[in-house]
Design a protein around this motif. Structure first.
Motif, mmCIF file in Angstrom:
data_model
loop_
_atom_site.group_PDB
_atom_site.id
_atom_site.type_symbol
_atom_site.label_atom_id
_atom_site.label_comp_id
_atom_site.label_asym_id
_atom_site.label_seq_id
_atom_site.Cartn_x
_atom_site.Cartn_y
_atom_site.Cartn_z
ATOM 1 N N GLU A 172 -6.295 9.296 6.751
ATOM 2 C CA GLU A 172 -6.763 8.327 7.745
ATOM 3 C C GLU A 172 -7.614 7.233 7.106
ATOM 4 O O GLU A 172 -7.614 6.090 7.591
ATOM 5 N N LEU A 173 -8.320 7.555 6.030
ATOM 6 C CA LEU A 173 -9.042 6.530 5.301
ATOM 7 C C LEU A 173 -8.070 5.488 4.756
ATOM 8 O O LEU A 173 -8.323 4.266 4.830
ATOM 9 N N LEU A 174 -6.939 5.955 4.238
ATOM 10 C CA LEU A 174 -5.934 5.042 3.703
ATOM 11 C C LEU A 174 -5.251 4.259 4.813
ATOM 12 O O LEU A 174 -5.028 3.039 4.697
ATOM 13 N N ARG A 175 -4.895 4.923 5.869
ATOM 14 C CA ARG A 175 -4.179 4.258 6.960
ATOM 15 C C ARG A 175 -5.039 3.193 7.644
ATOM 16 O O ARG A 175 -4.509 2.240 8.218
ATOM 17 N N ALA A 176 -6.332 3.347 7.567
ATOM 18 C CA ALA A 176 -7.226 2.345 8.162
ATOM 19 C C ALA A 176 -7.119 0.993 7.447
ATOM 20 O O ALA A 176 -7.533 -0.034 7.989
ATOM 21 N N GLN A 177 -6.529 1.018 6.233
ATOM 22 C CA GLN A 177 -6.373 -0.227 5.474
ATOM 23 C C GLN A 177 -5.070 -0.951 5.790
ATOM 24 O O GLN A 177 -4.856 -2.075 5.346
ATOM 25 N N ILE A 178 -4.184 -0.307 6.531
ATOM 26 C CA ILE A 178 -2.858 -0.878 6.797
ATOM 27 C C ILE A 178 -2.919 -1.884 7.943
ATOM 28 O O ILE A 178 -3.557 -1.621 8.962
ATOM 29 N N PHE A 186 -2.660 -1.349 -2.955
ATOM 30 C CA PHE A 186 -2.961 -0.232 -3.855
ATOM 31 C C PHE A 186 -1.824 0.771 -3.903
ATOM 32 O O PHE A 186 -1.018 0.883 -2.975
ATOM 33 N N GLY A 187 -1.795 1.537 -4.999
ATOM 34 C CA GLY A 187 -0.887 2.672 -5.150
ATOM 35 C C GLY A 187 -1.694 3.886 -5.578
ATOM 36 O O GLY A 187 -2.150 3.954 -6.722
ATOM 37 N N ILE A 188 -1.898 4.835 -4.650
ATOM 38 C CA ILE A 188 -2.600 6.075 -5.005
ATOM 39 C C ILE A 188 -1.809 6.769 -6.121
ATOM 40 O O ILE A 188 -0.575 6.784 -6.101
ATOM 41 N N TRP A 189 -2.514 7.366 -7.087
ATOM 42 C CA TRP A 189 -1.818 7.899 -8.268
ATOM 43 C C TRP A 189 -0.693 8.855 -7.895
ATOM 44 O O TRP A 189 0.361 8.853 -8.528
ATOM 45 N N GLY A 237 3.214 4.200 7.775
ATOM 46 C CA GLY A 237 2.945 2.769 7.682
ATOM 47 C C GLY A 237 2.810 2.209 6.282
ATOM 48 O O GLY A 237 2.538 1.014 6.122
ATOM 49 N N PHE A 238 3.030 3.021 5.264
ATOM 50 C CA PHE A 238 2.932 2.525 3.896
ATOM 51 C C PHE A 238 4.233 1.818 3.507
ATOM 52 O O PHE A 238 5.291 2.074 4.099
ATOM 53 N N ASP A 239 4.155 0.931 2.514
ATOM 54 C CA ASP A 239 5.326 0.111 2.178
ATOM 55 C C ASP A 239 5.569 -0.009 0.675
ATOM 56 O O ASP A 239 6.269 -0.919 0.230
ATOM 57 N N PHE A 240 5.020 0.923 -0.113
ATOM 58 C CA PHE A 240 5.073 0.755 -1.565
ATOM 59 C C PHE A 240 5.135 2.098 -2.275
ATOM 60 O O PHE A 240 4.447 3.049 -1.888
ATOM 61 N N VAL A 241 5.962 2.173 -3.317
ATOM 62 C CA VAL A 241 5.905 3.290 -4.263
ATOM 63 C C VAL A 241 6.033 2.734 -5.673
ATOM 64 O O VAL A 241 6.762 1.785 -5.927
ATOM 65 N N LYS A 300 0.846 -1.191 0.000
ATOM 66 C CA LYS A 300 0.000 0.000 0.000
ATOM 67 C C LYS A 300 0.882 1.243 0.000
ATOM 68 O O LYS A 300 1.802 1.355 0.814
ATOM 69 N N GLY A 301 0.600 2.155 -0.913
ATOM 70 C CA GLY A 301 1.426 3.355 -0.990
ATOM 71 C C GLY A 301 1.010 4.288 -2.103
ATOM 72 O O GLY A 301 -0.190 4.475 -2.358
ATOM 73 N N PHE A 302 2.000 4.844 -2.804
ATOM 74 C CA PHE A 302 1.736 5.948 -3.719
ATOM 75 C C PHE A 302 2.609 5.856 -4.967
ATOM 76 O O PHE A 302 3.683 5.253 -4.954
ATOM 77 N N ASN A 303 2.149 6.497 -6.037
ATOM 78 C CA ASN A 303 2.978 6.726 -7.215
ATOM 79 C C ASN A 303 3.791 7.999 -6.995
ATOM 80 O O ASN A 303 3.295 8.971 -6.403
ATOM 81 N N LEU A 304 5.016 7.990 -7.465
ATOM 82 C CA LEU A 304 5.906 9.159 -7.398
ATOM 83 C C LEU A 304 6.173 9.624 -8.825
ATOM 84 O O LEU A 304 6.659 8.851 -9.653
ATOM 85 N N LEU A 305 5.875 10.896 -9.121
ATOM 86 C CA LEU A 305 5.815 11.368 -10.500
ATOM 87 C C LEU A 305 7.053 12.151 -10.945
ATOM 88 O O LEU A 305 6.972 12.994 -11.842
ATOM 89 N N ASP A 306 8.194 11.838 -10.371
ATOM 90 C CA ASP A 306 9.433 12.545 -10.718
ATOM 91 C C ASP A 306 9.750 12.473 -12.207
ATOM 92 O O ASP A 306 10.276 13.428 -12.790
#
Length: 382
Positions: free
Chosen positions: A376-382, A341-344, A72-76, A42-48
């Motif tokens: 907090e909505l996202l962190r509730a999934q961790i 998931f990876g938030i855009w 607490g996220f573990d993904f990019v 669970k984490g995010f996309n990085l748009l560099d």
């Protein structure tokens, strides 16, 4: 030939070709329910490196990686436009003989982001958002078509071989490759609003298989992911025979996730308002519709294919309360399937930071604008 006919023909040919071999027809897989083979990162996309112009990237601040990990996220996922790391003349369209002009200084910047992310304990998914001959977005004139031209496929494989060799020493637990973002076939690949649809599954299989084999020739254990067809949302059972996981999208229904998005609608001002549940004609879309949407992806998991949602989230023009209500249901369904998931993006119109919404009371977070409810909505999934 329509898409369903194409699939049936492809499946029949594949079944005949693999009879007696270890790769069995998809229908012969065990029907026993299985656990998702992929971790629920669970984490995010990085748009560099998302833009084809390296001067227009969105640099990830060091604090961003700290916060992502601390929360607490573990993904990019790092979506990359291949011209961003080439040494080319950017005043004119690229030529086929220039697509392998790798610029070491620009590649090293990718290295730095990969290394910094891994040091924070984040799994990195390296993705070609723009590959030689294809991108879901226009804005850069491609010299050929990845799905139809061998010259484009050769370049595509050469790019992945370069990345495979460059990161051969990094464990597959820390780094995976996402072949090409959101396969889609437009009538005019260089026109954002040109009509189109899913890539012919035979073409997609040929492209994915070639790139996979090139990557595996360098490091057999490398984890490789293929995006869903038709812009990312369609599960691809035709690829189940290959050593590939698959990446879905969290943008359903699209009228909510991309409400008034200028790159989707020619006239965003004409787009009608949205709510959740969403009424469309005589139908009402709710969480049950989301479950139905993901049923083909659940089927892949049940048949032993790893699934992750590489992109999801909502553009900032959707009312915040509608967004949170809808996305809470999306996250619930993904959780039921044990899909991460990876938030855009982390910071920007889809992000938890600096999203530019007009209906959010942002929290000041070290000078940044934090959407606390979204976080907090996202962190509730961790």
């Amino acid at each position: 030939m329509n898409l369903s006919d194409s699939r049936r023909d492809f499946m029949k040919k594949t079944a005949l070709a693999t009879a007696g071999a270890s790769l069995l027809p998809f229908s012969s897989f065990s029907e026993v329910k299985r656990k998702n083979k992929l971790p629920a990162w669970k984490g995010f996309n990085l748009l560099d490196f998302f833009s084809h112009n390296p001067d227009q990237g969105r640099p990830t601040k060091p604090d961003y990686l700290n916060w992502i990990a601390d929360w607490g996220f573990d993904f990019v996922r790092i979506p990359i436009s291949y011209p961003s790391y080439l040494n080319i003349d950017r005043t004119r369209p690229i030529r086929p003989d220039e697509v392998l002009n790798f610029d070491e200084s620009r590649l090293e910047k990718v290295d730095q982001l990969v290394e910094q992310s891994i040091k924070k304990g984040l799994h990195v998914s390296l993705n070609l958002h723009r590959a030689p001959g294809f991108c879901i977005n226009a804005g850069f004139e491609e010299p050929y078509n990845l799905w139809k031209n061998q010259e484009a496929l050769d370049a595509f494989c050469a790019h992945w071989e370069m990345w495979a060799k460059r990161y051969r020493g990094i464990s597959s637990k820390k780094l995976s490759f996402d072949l090409v973002n959101e396969p889609y076939q437009r009538e005019n690949p260089n026109d954002q609003h040109s009509p189109g649809g899913p890539v012919d599954v035979v073409d997609y299989h040929r492209v994915a298989k070639a790139a996979l084999e090139r990557i595996k020739s360098v490091k057999k254990s490398r984890l490789v992911i293929a995006d869903g067809n038709g812009g990312g949302g369609m599960a691809v059972p035709e690829l189940a025979y290959l050593d590939l996981s698959q990446s879905c999208r969290g943008y359903h229904p699209f009228p909510i996730s991309h409400h008034k998005a200028s790159w989707v609608y020619k006239d965003p001002s004409s787009v009608p308002p949205v709510d959740w549940p969403l009424k469309q004609g005589e139908s009402t879309l709710d969480i049950e519709n989301i479950r139905q949407y993901y049923a083909p992806w659940k089927d892949l998991i049940d048949r032993g294919v790893g699934v992750h949602c590489g992109e999801c989230g909502c553009y900032n023009q959707t009312p915040h309360d509608v967004f949170l209500a809808w996305f809470g249901d999306v996250l619930q369904v993904l959780k039921e399937m044990e899909v991460g998931f990876g938030i855009w993006e982390f910071s920007g119109a889809f992000g938890v930071m600096n999203s530019g919404r007009k209906d959010v009371d942002y929290e000041d977070w070290y000078g940044e604008k934090l959407d606390r409810k979204y976080l907090e909505l996202l962190r509730a999934q961790i």
